[in-house]
Design a protein around this motif. Sequence first.
Motif, PDB file in Angstrom:
ATOM      1  N   THR A 134      97.155  36.949  -7.357  1.00 53.73           N
ATOM      2  CA  THR A 134      98.250  36.008  -7.611  1.00 53.73           C
ATOM      3  C   THR A 134      97.823  34.561  -7.406  1.00 53.73           C
ATOM      4  O   THR A 134      98.585  33.651  -7.733  1.00 53.73           O
ATOM      5  CB  THR A 134      99.455  36.298  -6.700  1.00 53.73           C
ATOM      6  OG1 THR A 134      99.066  36.110  -5.335  1.00 53.73           O
ATOM      7  CG2 THR A 134      99.973  37.715  -6.903  1.00 53.73           C
ATOM      8  N   LEU A 135      96.616  34.341  -6.871  1.00 58.10           N
ATOM      9  CA  LEU A 135      96.132  32.973  -6.656  1.00 58.10           C
ATOM     10  C   LEU A 135      95.843  32.295  -7.995  1.00 58.10           C
ATOM     11  O   LEU A 135      95.313  32.915  -8.910  1.00 58.10           O
ATOM     12  CB  LEU A 135      94.865  32.967  -5.812  1.00 58.10           C
ATOM     13  CG  LEU A 135      95.053  33.238  -4.333  1.00 58.10           C
ATOM     14  CD1 LEU A 135      93.694  33.350  -3.649  1.00 58.10           C
ATOM     15  CD2 LEU A 135      95.874  32.148  -3.690  1.00 58.10           C
ATOM     16  N   ALA A 136      96.175  31.013  -8.062  1.00 56.88           N
ATOM     17  CA  ALA A 136      95.973  30.263  -9.301  1.00 56.88           C
ATOM     18  C   ALA A 136      95.210  28.969  -9.016  1.00 56.88           C
ATOM     19  O   ALA A 136      95.199  28.467  -7.895  1.00 56.88           O
ATOM     20  CB  ALA A 136      97.315  29.938  -9.940  1.00 56.88           C
ATOM     21  N   VAL A 137      94.592  28.437 -10.053  1.00 51.55           N
ATOM     22  CA  VAL A 137      93.893  27.160  -9.955  1.00 51.55           C
ATOM     23  C   VAL A 137      94.874  26.093  -9.491  1.00 51.55           C
ATOM     24  O   VAL A 137      96.020  26.042  -9.944  1.00 51.55           O
ATOM     25  CB  VAL A 137      93.285  26.786 -11.330  1.00 51.55           C
ATOM     26  CG1 VAL A 137      92.733  25.377 -11.317  1.00 51.55           C
ATOM     27  CG2 VAL A 137      92.202  27.783 -11.712  1.00 51.55           C
ATOM     28  N   GLY A 138      94.437  25.267  -8.542  1.00 47.74           N
ATOM     29  CA  GLY A 138      95.258  24.185  -8.019  1.00 47.74           C
ATOM     30  C   GLY A 138      95.953  24.504  -6.709  1.00 47.74           C
ATOM     31  O   GLY A 138      96.469  23.611  -6.052  1.00 47.74           O
ATOM     32  N   GLU A 139      95.959  25.785  -6.308  1.00 43.72           N
ATOM     33  CA  GLU A 139      96.586  26.146  -5.041  1.00 43.72           C
ATOM     34  C   GLU A 139      95.679  25.781  -3.879  1.00 43.72           C
ATOM     35  O   GLU A 139      94.452  25.748  -4.009  1.00 43.72           O
ATOM     36  CB  GLU A 139      96.902  27.637  -5.002  1.00 43.72           C
ATOM     37  CG  GLU A 139      98.015  28.022  -5.935  1.00 43.72           C
ATOM     38  CD  GLU A 139      98.544  29.397  -5.637  1.00 43.72           C
ATOM     39  OE1 GLU A 139      99.375  29.512  -4.722  1.00 43.72           O
ATOM     40  OE2 GLU A 139      98.118  30.344  -6.318  1.00 43.72           O
ATOM     41  N   ILE A 140      96.291  25.502  -2.739  1.00 47.21           N
ATOM     42  CA  ILE A 140      95.549  25.200  -1.515  1.00 47.21           C
ATOM     43  C   ILE A 140      95.475  26.477  -0.694  1.00 47.21           C
ATOM     44  O   ILE A 140      96.504  27.124  -0.459  1.00 47.21           O
ATOM     45  CB  ILE A 140      96.248  24.085  -0.711  1.00 47.21           C
ATOM     46  CG1 ILE A 140      96.349  22.815  -1.554  1.00 47.21           C
ATOM     47  CG2 ILE A 140      95.520  23.830   0.603  1.00 47.21           C
ATOM     48  CD1 ILE A 140      97.244  21.750  -0.955  1.00 47.21           C
ATOM     49  N   LEU A 174      91.041  23.567  -2.276  1.00 46.86           N
ATOM     50  CA  LEU A 174      91.714  23.820  -3.542  1.00 46.86           C
ATOM     51  C   LEU A 174      90.987  24.928  -4.294  1.00 46.86           C
ATOM     52  O   LEU A 174      89.755  24.984  -4.287  1.00 46.86           O
ATOM     53  CB  LEU A 174      91.684  22.573  -4.425  1.00 46.86           C
ATOM     54  CG  LEU A 174      92.598  21.430  -4.056  1.00 46.86           C
ATOM     55  CD1 LEU A 174      92.252  20.212  -4.898  1.00 46.86           C
ATOM     56  CD2 LEU A 174      94.034  21.818  -4.265  1.00 46.86           C
ATOM     57  N   VAL A 175      91.745  25.781  -4.964  1.00 48.70           N
ATOM     58  CA  VAL A 175      91.150  26.746  -5.878  1.00 48.70           C
ATOM     59  C   VAL A 175      90.881  25.981  -7.171  1.00 48.70           C
ATOM     60  O   VAL A 175      91.794  25.426  -7.786  1.00 48.70           O
ATOM     61  CB  VAL A 175      92.096  27.945  -6.133  1.00 48.70           C
ATOM     62  CG1 VAL A 175      91.517  28.866  -7.189  1.00 48.70           C
ATOM     63  CG2 VAL A 175      92.357  28.694  -4.833  1.00 48.70           C
ATOM     64  N   LYS A 176      89.611  25.921  -7.571  1.00 46.47           N
ATOM     65  CA  LYS A 176      89.210  25.176  -8.767  1.00 46.47           C
ATOM     66  C   LYS A 176      89.048  26.074  -9.990  1.00 46.47           C
ATOM     67  O   LYS A 176      89.210  25.623 -11.113  1.00 46.47           O
ATOM     68  CB  LYS A 176      87.882  24.451  -8.518  1.00 46.47           C
ATOM     69  CG  LYS A 176      87.952  23.397  -7.432  1.00 46.47           C
ATOM     70  CD  LYS A 176      88.723  22.207  -7.914  1.00 46.47           C
ATOM     71  CE  LYS A 176      88.521  21.015  -7.010  1.00 46.47           C
ATOM     72  NZ  LYS A 176      88.963  19.784  -7.597  1.00 46.47           N
ATOM     73  N   ALA A 177      88.679  27.352  -9.751  1.00 46.46           N
ATOM     74  CA  ALA A 177      88.507  28.301 -10.853  1.00 46.46           C
ATOM     75  C   ALA A 177      88.627  29.708 -10.288  1.00 46.46           C
ATOM     76  O   ALA A 177      88.388  29.940  -9.103  1.00 46.46           O
ATOM     77  CB  ALA A 177      87.147  28.122 -11.521  1.00 46.46           C
TER      78      ALA A 177
END
Length: 76
Positions: free
Chosen positions: A21-27, A40-43
């Motif tokens: 469920t994790l997405a790019v831009g989440e901390i 930050l999740v970058k990819a």
Amino acid sequence: MTGKIESGQLCTVEPIADPTTLAVGEIVLCKVNGNEYLHLVKAVQGARFQIGNNRGLINGWVGSNAIYGRCVKVEP
């Protein structure tokens, strides 16, 4: 560019039941080289997550086992 979270700010982190469920831009709170950081999740690439900071730097890839939670609130 300043960080999304400044040093000393209180953050609320919730566990992640399903890493897909994790997405790019989440901390996320993650462990890198034995230390815990908010990044930050970058990819996303399958079960791997590229993490970095708000200043454009990439810190590398971690598995879902290295991510402990998602930041859901930052106190001003």
